[in-house]
Design a protein around this motif. Structure first.
Motif, PDB file in Angstrom:
ATOM      1  N   LEU A 313       0.816  -1.214   0.000  1.00 49.87           N
ATOM      2  CA  LEU A 313       0.000   0.000   0.000  1.00 49.87           C
ATOM      3  C   LEU A 313       0.849   1.264   0.000  1.00 49.87           C
ATOM      4  CD1 LEU A 313      -2.783   1.298   0.086  1.00 49.87           C
ATOM      5  CD2 LEU A 313      -2.745   1.095   2.581  1.00 49.87           C
ATOM      6  N   LYS A 314       1.929   1.275   0.764  1.00 45.10           N
ATOM      7  CA  LYS A 314       2.763   2.476   0.836  1.00 45.10           C
ATOM      8  C   LYS A 314       3.422   2.774  -0.507  1.00 45.10           C
ATOM      9  CE  LYS A 314       3.674   2.477   5.803  1.00 45.10           C
ATOM     10  NZ  LYS A 314       4.701   2.484   6.876  1.00 45.10           N
ATOM     11  N   MET A 315       3.874   1.739  -1.188  1.00 51.04           N
ATOM     12  CA  MET A 315       4.442   1.937  -2.520  1.00 51.04           C
ATOM     13  C   MET A 315       3.377   2.370  -3.519  1.00 51.04           C
ATOM     14  SD  MET A 315       7.127  -1.264  -2.649  1.00 51.04           S
ATOM     15  CE  MET A 315       7.187  -1.256  -4.427  1.00 51.04           C
ATOM     16  N   ILE A 316       2.196   1.784  -3.409  1.00 49.03           N
ATOM     17  CA  ILE A 316       1.094   2.145  -4.312  1.00 49.03           C
ATOM     18  C   ILE A 316       0.752   3.623  -4.164  1.00 49.03           C
ATOM     19  CG2 ILE A 316      -1.382   1.839  -4.721  1.00 49.03           C
ATOM     20  CD1 ILE A 316      -0.970  -1.143  -4.025  1.00 49.03           C
ATOM     21  N   ILE A 317       0.619   4.088  -2.939  1.00 48.04           N
ATOM     22  CA  ILE A 317       0.251   5.486  -2.713  1.00 48.04           C
ATOM     23  C   ILE A 317       1.355   6.426  -3.177  1.00 48.04           C
ATOM     24  CG2 ILE A 317      -0.274   7.202  -0.931  1.00 48.04           C
ATOM     25  CD1 ILE A 317      -2.575   5.320  -1.634  1.00 48.04           C
ATOM     26  N   THR A 318       2.611   6.021  -2.976  1.00 46.71           N
ATOM     27  CA  THR A 318       3.731   6.869  -3.415  1.00 46.71           C
ATOM     28  C   THR A 318       3.703   7.082  -4.918  1.00 46.71           C
ATOM     29  OG1 THR A 318       5.117   6.090  -1.584  1.00 46.71           O
ATOM     30  CG2 THR A 318       6.241   7.113  -3.447  1.00 46.71           C
ATOM     31  N   THR A 319       3.568   5.988  -5.673  1.00 50.40           N
ATOM     32  CA  THR A 319       3.553   6.147  -7.129  1.00 50.40           C
ATOM     33  C   THR A 319       2.270   6.827  -7.601  1.00 50.40           C
ATOM     34  OG1 THR A 319       3.951   5.023  -9.233  1.00 50.40           O
ATOM     35  CG2 THR A 319       2.589   3.848  -7.644  1.00 50.40           C
TER      36      THR A 319
END
Length: 385
Positions: A313-319
């Motif tokens: 989730l953290k990577m998804i939100i960052t991109t």
């Protein structure tokens, strides 16, 4: 104890990166005793706000730019005022000069590097890999050609980059109120940050299940911050209705029109998809260009699916923070604004740069863990036989 020494080593390394960055910033931009790029608009608007709205006139150690009718009363109502307020603090202290109006951007450039370190460590973890990733992020941010030029000059995009980066950092730490305050500050610096409301609302929805609280945090708080920051302008133009009318005329219509530059200036104009290949980087004058790093941009695009495949989730939100702003520029292009510039990349560059480091380090960690597990199994099997 070992962890303490490792942290000290990484903090010291970060300090060296920031110190070197600061040194070259001052060495590069301090000697330019002239307006660079759109500095003809924003520092002048900042000074005029002091003069016309706050009735304070600091000494002018540098003249208004020539060839711009009405520049002595221009307050740049088409863009929000926060970045100009911050410039005003330094103009009040130092008087109106290139050094005064650029120093806040220089400070923000350093703070972006520091934020990048802690942000990456927040996503990857506070172990050796996370600290190494943090240093790599700081270095990538320091070497980003777009951030370099925009942080060296007194333009608005570096403020958007900083406040929205802080917003994402606190969002992923689940400090939702603080995150939305910083998102409001980003929007109060320049409009592209409005698009970040969508991925922010999605993340808040994963944490907070009550619809009213989600709306309060994701919509009401940024809007309230924006209005509070805009209050002096609202009062100056004659109240809320006059301000809304001015915003529609000077912001909404302006943003979807081709009035930013002549369509004949083809070497200065680049569509959002051109930024991936550094086509027509914007010339700022004095030998400065708002170049884009195609390798980083392409890596960002190619590796975005990995965040979803890993369900991180953290990577998804960052991109998605980066894609949301990029899609915002695509939207205004579709609506009619075909005069866009490569320096807009700065608005979302911290997300792109940090995401690329995070995803590559995550892949490397996965590979390393699998290799270690394979070695353990082989050793175990060998021991049994």
């Amino acid at each position: 104890m070992i962890r303490k020494y490792l942290d000290l080593i990484f903090y010291s390394t970060l300090g060296i990166v920031v110190a070197v960055y600061t040194y070259f910033t001052v060495k590069t931009f301090l000697p330019v005793n002239a307006y660079i790029g759109d500095e003809v608009w924003y520092p002048t608007a900042a000074y005029n706000m002091l003069k016309l709205i706050f009735h304070v006139s600091p000494p002018m150690y540098f003249p208004y730019p020539t060839g711009h009718p009405g520049i002595c009363t221009f307050i740049n109502i088409c863009h929000p005022p926060l970045a100009k307020y911050i410039m005003d603090i330094f103009i009040l202290i130092m008087g109106y000069s290139p050094l005064a109006w650029r120093i806040p951007s220089w400070i923000i450039g350093d703070l972006i590097l520091i934020t990048g370190f802690f942000f990456t460590r927040e996503v990857l973890g506070k172990d050796l890999i996370g600290n190494l990733g943090g240093i790599f992020t700081a270095v990538i941010l320091a070497s980003c050609p777009n951030l370099w030029v925009l942080h060296g000059t007194a333009m608005l995009d570096i403020y958007v980059a900083f406040f929205s980066f802080l917003s994402l950092y606190f969002l992923l730490k689940n400090k939702l109120l603080l995150s939305m305050i910083f998102l409001g500050l980003a929007i109060a610096s320049k409009e592209p940050a409005v698009m970040l409301i969508f991925p922010a609302l999605y993340y808040i929805g994963e944490i907070e299940k009550r619809p009213i609280k989600r709306a309060y945090l994701g919509l009401a708080i940024p809007a309230l911050v924006y209005i509070i920051v805009s209050l002096p302008i609202i009062i100056y133009v004659g109240g809320p209705l006059a301000w809304l009318h001015a915003k529609i005329d000077n912001t909404v219509i302006w943003d979807v029109s081709n009035g930013h530059i002549s369509l004949n200036a083809v070497t200065q104009i680049s569509a959002p998809w051109d930024w991936f290949l550094n086509i027509h980087p914007f010339g700022m004058g004095h030998g400065f260009y708002a170049n884009v790093n195609p390798i980083i941009m392409i890596l960002w695009a190619v590796t975005t699916p990995i965040a979803f495949i890993m369900k991180n989730l953290k990577m998804i939100i960052t991109t998605m923070f980066a894609w949301s702003e990029w899609l915002g520029f695509v939207l205004v292009y579709i609506l009619g604004n075909h005069t866009q510039f490569s320096f807009y990349v700065t608005d979302f560059a911290p997300f792109v740069d940090s995401y690329v480091v995070i995803v590559l380090f995550t892949i490397a960690r996965k590979f390393y863990i699998r290799k270690e597990e394979k070695n353990v199994k082989e050793n175990y099997s060998g021991g049994i036989s």
